[in-house]
Design an enzyme around this catalytic site. Sequence first.
Site, short mmCIF file in Angstrom:
data_model
loop_
_atom_site.label_atom_id
_atom_site.label_comp_id
_atom_site.label_asym_id
_atom_site.label_seq_id
_atom_site.Cartn_x
_atom_site.Cartn_y
_atom_site.Cartn_z
N ASP A 66 0.89 -1.15 -0.06
CA ASP A 66 0.09 -0.20 -0.06
C ASP A 66 0.81 1.25 -0.02
OD1 ASP A 66 -1.86 -1.92 0.36
OD2 ASP A 66 -2.72 -0.89 2.04
N LYS A 99 -6.72 3.13 -2.81
CA LYS A 99 -7.10 3.46 -1.47
C LYS A 99 -7.40 4.68 -1.01
CE LYS A 99 -5.02 1.84 3.07
NZ LYS A 99 -3.77 1.27 3.63
N LYS A 151 -10.11 0.18 -1.92
CA LYS A 151 -9.91 -0.07 -0.37
C LYS A 151 -10.36 0.92 0.48
CE LYS A 151 -6.60 -1.37 3.16
NZ LYS A 151 -5.17 -1.82 3.41
#
Length: 262
Positions: free
Chosen positions: A137, A200, A229
């Site tokens: 991430d 995300k 996400k």
Amino acid sequence: MNQEELITKITQEVIKRFNEITHTKETTGIKNKATLCECEGGIIINSPMDLAPYIDHTLLKPDAKQSQIEQLCQEAIQYHFCSVCIQPFWVSYCAKKLRGTGVKVCTVVGFPLGANDSRSKAYETRQAIEDGAHEIDMVINIGAMKSGNIKMVEDDLRSIKRACRQTTITKAIIETFLLTDDEKVIACQLAKKVGYDFVKTSTGFAGGGATVHDVALMRRTVGPKMGIKAAGGIHNFEEAKAMIAAGATRIGTSSGVKIVNG
């Protein structure tokens, strides 16, 4: 038409379509009443435990102790969460604890500001993967995004993507709290263009987290196939369920156990 003009045109169209959809829901009295069956990711949640495979069980606090990381891993195994999401220092520890369990190891890169040099992010990525990370991430270069330096943001995304293995799941954290809707759309378009698996919402460290509005906007931007996400400020089943209904396909939260227990 150059690249920036094309992105601007697409951005305006996405925002226009999103606003039209939102307005339609408001005028027909169905705002915020989307059911889980309407999720564009095709996810249907009948009970809190159904959310477990979509949760990244998260502990990113700088003062996290080994005993807490061990507990995080044990809970992830017990509840069959998708992954644990931890700081790079803990990757090798979690990789050993979770080997053979089916729970993935997710870590963060350029966290939480995104302002690291691309070479530093790439090195951090390679080291994390060598230590056992399955998912990365990474925080985009938010300052470059706010400055309108689209090429810098794309190059930064691309350098981390190149540092990954073919099997590594990549997620671009765009930090929605700090961006305008136009900037969110551009950031999502860039991540999709470079080939990221997910976009995300948030780090959870910038003063704001995931919202239904942002998740829905991101879904409209990237289409039905790319992962989204939702992370930051998701504390209970109802909040997580709303994110899934809006189009999220993964939930990042430190409240995973509470969520799946309803």
